[in-house]
Write a protein that holds these residues in place. Structure first.
Motif, PDB file in Angstrom:
ATOM      1  N   ARG A 161       0.970  -1.285  -0.036  1.00 31.30           N
ATOM      2  CA  ARG A 161       0.282  -0.174  -0.006  1.00 31.30           C
ATOM      3  C   ARG A 161       0.855   1.134   0.183  1.00 31.30           C
ATOM      4  O   ARG A 161       0.521   2.477   0.942  1.00 31.30           O
ATOM      5  CB  ARG A 161      -0.958   0.231   1.290  1.00 31.30           C
ATOM      6  CG  ARG A 161      -1.594  -1.176   0.535  1.00 31.30           C
ATOM      7  CD  ARG A 161      -3.318  -0.890   0.102  1.00 31.30           C
ATOM      8  NE  ARG A 161      -3.707  -2.456  -0.086  1.00 31.30           N
ATOM      9  CZ  ARG A 161      -4.942  -2.630  -0.648  1.00 31.30           C
ATOM     10  NH1 ARG A 161      -5.594  -0.928  -1.469  1.00 31.30           N
ATOM     11  NH2 ARG A 161      -5.410  -3.305  -1.189  1.00 31.30           N
ATOM     12  N   ARG A 213      -2.242  -4.785  -4.167  1.00 33.45           N
ATOM     13  CA  ARG A 213      -2.509  -6.046  -4.070  1.00 33.45           C
ATOM     14  C   ARG A 213      -0.806  -7.326  -4.672  1.00 33.45           C
ATOM     15  O   ARG A 213      -1.006  -6.429  -6.006  1.00 33.45           O
ATOM     16  CB  ARG A 213      -3.341  -6.934  -4.126  1.00 33.45           C
ATOM     17  CG  ARG A 213      -4.696  -6.083  -3.679  1.00 33.45           C
ATOM     18  CD  ARG A 213      -5.978  -7.131  -3.507  1.00 33.45           C
ATOM     19  NE  ARG A 213      -6.734  -6.345  -2.867  1.00 33.45           N
ATOM     20  CZ  ARG A 213      -7.840  -5.635  -2.944  1.00 33.45           C
ATOM     21  NH1 ARG A 213      -7.798  -4.403  -3.590  1.00 33.45           N
ATOM     22  NH2 ARG A 213      -8.918  -5.533  -2.112  1.00 33.45           N
ATOM     23  N   ILE A 214      -0.110  -7.939  -4.191  1.00 34.90           N
ATOM     24  CA  ILE A 214       0.284  -9.415  -4.711  1.00 34.90           C
ATOM     25  C   ILE A 214      -0.777  -9.942  -5.031  1.00 34.90           C
ATOM     26  O   ILE A 214      -1.910 -10.409  -4.320  1.00 34.90           O
ATOM     27  CB  ILE A 214       1.578  -9.341  -3.701  1.00 34.90           C
ATOM     28  CG1 ILE A 214       1.201  -9.669  -2.672  1.00 34.90           C
ATOM     29  CG2 ILE A 214       2.318  -8.269  -4.063  1.00 34.90           C
ATOM     30  CD1 ILE A 214       0.656 -10.859  -2.297  1.00 34.90           C
ATOM     31  N   GLU A 220      -2.892  -9.882 -10.769  1.00 33.85           N
ATOM     32  CA  GLU A 220      -4.357 -10.554 -10.960  1.00 33.85           C
ATOM     33  C   GLU A 220      -3.554 -12.194 -11.133  1.00 33.85           C
ATOM     34  O   GLU A 220      -3.035 -12.420 -12.103  1.00 33.85           O
ATOM     35  CB  GLU A 220      -4.789 -10.521 -11.768  1.00 33.85           C
ATOM     36  CG  GLU A 220      -5.920  -9.741 -11.872  1.00 33.85           C
ATOM     37  CD  GLU A 220      -7.218  -9.690 -10.446  1.00 33.85           C
ATOM     38  OE1 GLU A 220      -7.070 -10.585  -9.587  1.00 33.85           O
ATOM     39  OE2 GLU A 220      -7.741  -8.590  -9.736  1.00 33.85           O
ATOM     40  N   SER A 221      -3.701 -13.099 -10.006  1.00 23.31           N
ATOM     41  CA  SER A 221      -2.886 -14.991 -10.490  1.00 23.31           C
ATOM     42  C   SER A 221      -3.737 -15.612 -12.083  1.00 23.31           C
ATOM     43  O   SER A 221      -2.160 -15.961 -12.119  1.00 23.31           O
ATOM     44  CB  SER A 221      -3.391 -15.050  -8.845  1.00 23.31           C
ATOM     45  OG  SER A 221      -4.373 -14.872  -8.753  1.00 23.31           O
ATOM     46  N   GLN A 224     -12.090 -18.105  -8.452  1.00 25.05           N
ATOM     47  CA  GLN A 224     -12.030 -16.732  -7.937  1.00 25.05           C
ATOM     48  C   GLN A 224     -13.653 -15.994  -7.325  1.00 25.05           C
ATOM     49  O   GLN A 224     -13.141 -14.797  -6.239  1.00 25.05           O
ATOM     50  CB  GLN A 224     -11.499 -15.419  -8.928  1.00 25.05           C
ATOM     51  CG  GLN A 224      -9.918 -15.558  -9.569  1.00 25.05           C
ATOM     52  CD  GLN A 224      -9.447 -14.979  -8.296  1.00 25.05           C
ATOM     53  OE1 GLN A 224      -9.543 -13.800  -8.394  1.00 25.05           O
ATOM     54  NE2 GLN A 224      -8.471 -15.696  -7.829  1.00 25.05           N
TER      55      GLN A 224
HETATM   56  N1  LIG Z   1      -8.064 -11.386  -7.109  1.00 24.45           N
HETATM   57  C1  LIG Z   1      -6.392 -11.143  -6.851  1.00 24.45           C
HETATM   58  C2  LIG Z   1      -6.922 -11.121  -5.514  1.00 24.45           C
HETATM   59  C3  LIG Z   1      -5.447 -10.712  -4.798  1.00 24.45           C
HETATM   60  C4  LIG Z   1      -5.312 -10.515  -3.316  1.00 24.45           C
HETATM   61  O1  LIG Z   1      -6.193 -10.176  -2.604  1.00 24.45           O
HETATM   62  N2  LIG Z   1      -4.588 -10.614  -2.677  1.00 24.45           N
HETATM   63  C5  LIG Z   1      -4.089  -9.957  -0.730  1.00 24.45           C
HETATM   64  C6  LIG Z   1      -3.031 -11.259  -0.664  1.00 24.45           C
HETATM   65  S1  LIG Z   1      -3.234 -12.868  -1.223  1.00 24.45           S
HETATM   66  C7  LIG Z   1      -3.191  -8.759  -1.050  1.00 24.45           C
HETATM   67  O2  LIG Z   1      -2.582  -8.383  -1.883  1.00 24.45           O
HETATM   68  N3  LIG Z   1      -3.641  -8.159   0.343  1.00 24.45           N
HETATM   69  C8  LIG Z   1      -2.703  -7.122   0.304  1.00 24.45           C
HETATM   70  C9  LIG Z   1      -3.769  -6.131   0.897  1.00 24.45           C
HETATM   71  O3  LIG Z   1      -4.645  -6.227   0.567  1.00 24.45           O
HETATM   72  O4  LIG Z   1      -3.646  -4.768   1.150  1.00 24.45           O
HETATM   73  C10 LIG Z   1      -5.425 -12.278  -7.114  1.00 24.45           C
HETATM   74  O5  LIG Z   1      -6.343 -13.451  -7.398  1.00 24.45           O
HETATM   75  O6  LIG Z   1      -4.107 -12.041  -7.855  1.00 24.45           O
END
Ligand SMILES: N[C@@H](CCC(=O)N[C@@H](CS)C(=O)NCC(=O)O)C(=O)O
Length: 205
Positions: free
Chosen positions: A42, A55-56, A68-69, A101
């Motif tokens: 962030r 996000r990662i 996006e994974s 998802q």
């Molecule tokens: N739909 C996204 C979801 C990504 C996601 O939710 N990442 C989480 C970790 S699994 C994250 O980065 N959370 C940290 C935040 O939201 O600050 C994907 O599949 O990559």
């Protein structure tokens, strides 16, 4: 191939999917670690340079960034045997990746994250209120998977596809969220098949 860098937090199943896909295909990945619990995704630098969505995972391909994974798994595997040739099976594989998802990850993964990483005592009131519904929805996703896997080895066709990898990532650690996998024998047998694949790596590798 352009240099590949995975921006990730290794405990995340979404990030593990990409590492597992790369390992099964023998594709080298450089890794950059961010701690999501410390809000390292962030920061201004991350938001402006890596992913405006904060996000990662993000797969960096040369100087381009792919969040996006499941999109990242597709980038790695789209021209490999992990994607079926048959047009219907290819769409069916995508069906399971969208299911992952929408029905699975927001429930199974979120309950695991809140339980095993954030800690139930640290949840907000709103999160506490959402927890029972997420648990019920997570159980429903696991049951649907178990019913589908009765009498078949993999989600689509006769061999492993991206659908299996994407669903495996959070299913195999679901017990961290209090989900009892003994209730899903076909899922358990499938987890064993995936873990027995040549070049398989675990989430902590
Ligand atoms: N739909 C996204 C979801 C990504 C996601 O939710 N990442 C989480 C970790 S699994 C994250 O980065 N959370 C940290 C935040 O939201 O600050 C994907 O599949 O990559």
């Amino acid at each position: 191939m352009e240099k590949l860098i995975l921006h990730e937090d290794w405990v995340s199943g979404n990030c593990y999917k990409i590492r597992l896909t790369a390992a099964l295909l023998g594709i080298p990945l450089e890794r950059r670690q961010y701690d999501v619990l410390k809000a390292e995704t962030r920061t201004e630098a991350f938001l402006t340079q890596v992913n405006a969505n904060g996000r990662i995972p993000v797969l960096q391909v040369g100087d381009r960034f792919l969040p996006e994974s499941n999109a990242a798994c597709w980038y790695l595997a789209s021209r490999s045997p992990l994607v079926p040739d048959d047009r219907f099976e290819q769409a069916d594989m995508l069906r399971w990746m969208f299911f992952e998802q929408y029905n699975h990850e927001p429930n199974v993964a979120t309950v695991r994250f809140w339980t095993a990483f954030v800690g139930l005592e640290n949840l907000s009131e709103a999160q506490h209120a959402m927890l029972p519904g997420k648990r019920v929805a997570g159980e429903a996703a696991l049951k649907l998977m178990d019913d589908h896997l009765a009498g078949r080895d993999y989600f689509v066709g006769a061999s492993l596809t991206l659908a299996d990898i994407c669903l495996y990532a959070y299913t195999h650690v679901a017990e961290g969220g209090g989900f009892d996998l003994d209730a899903y024998p076909h899922v358990q047998a499938w987890l064993g098949r995936v873990a027995g694949l040549p070049n398989y790596i675990g989430i902590g590798a």
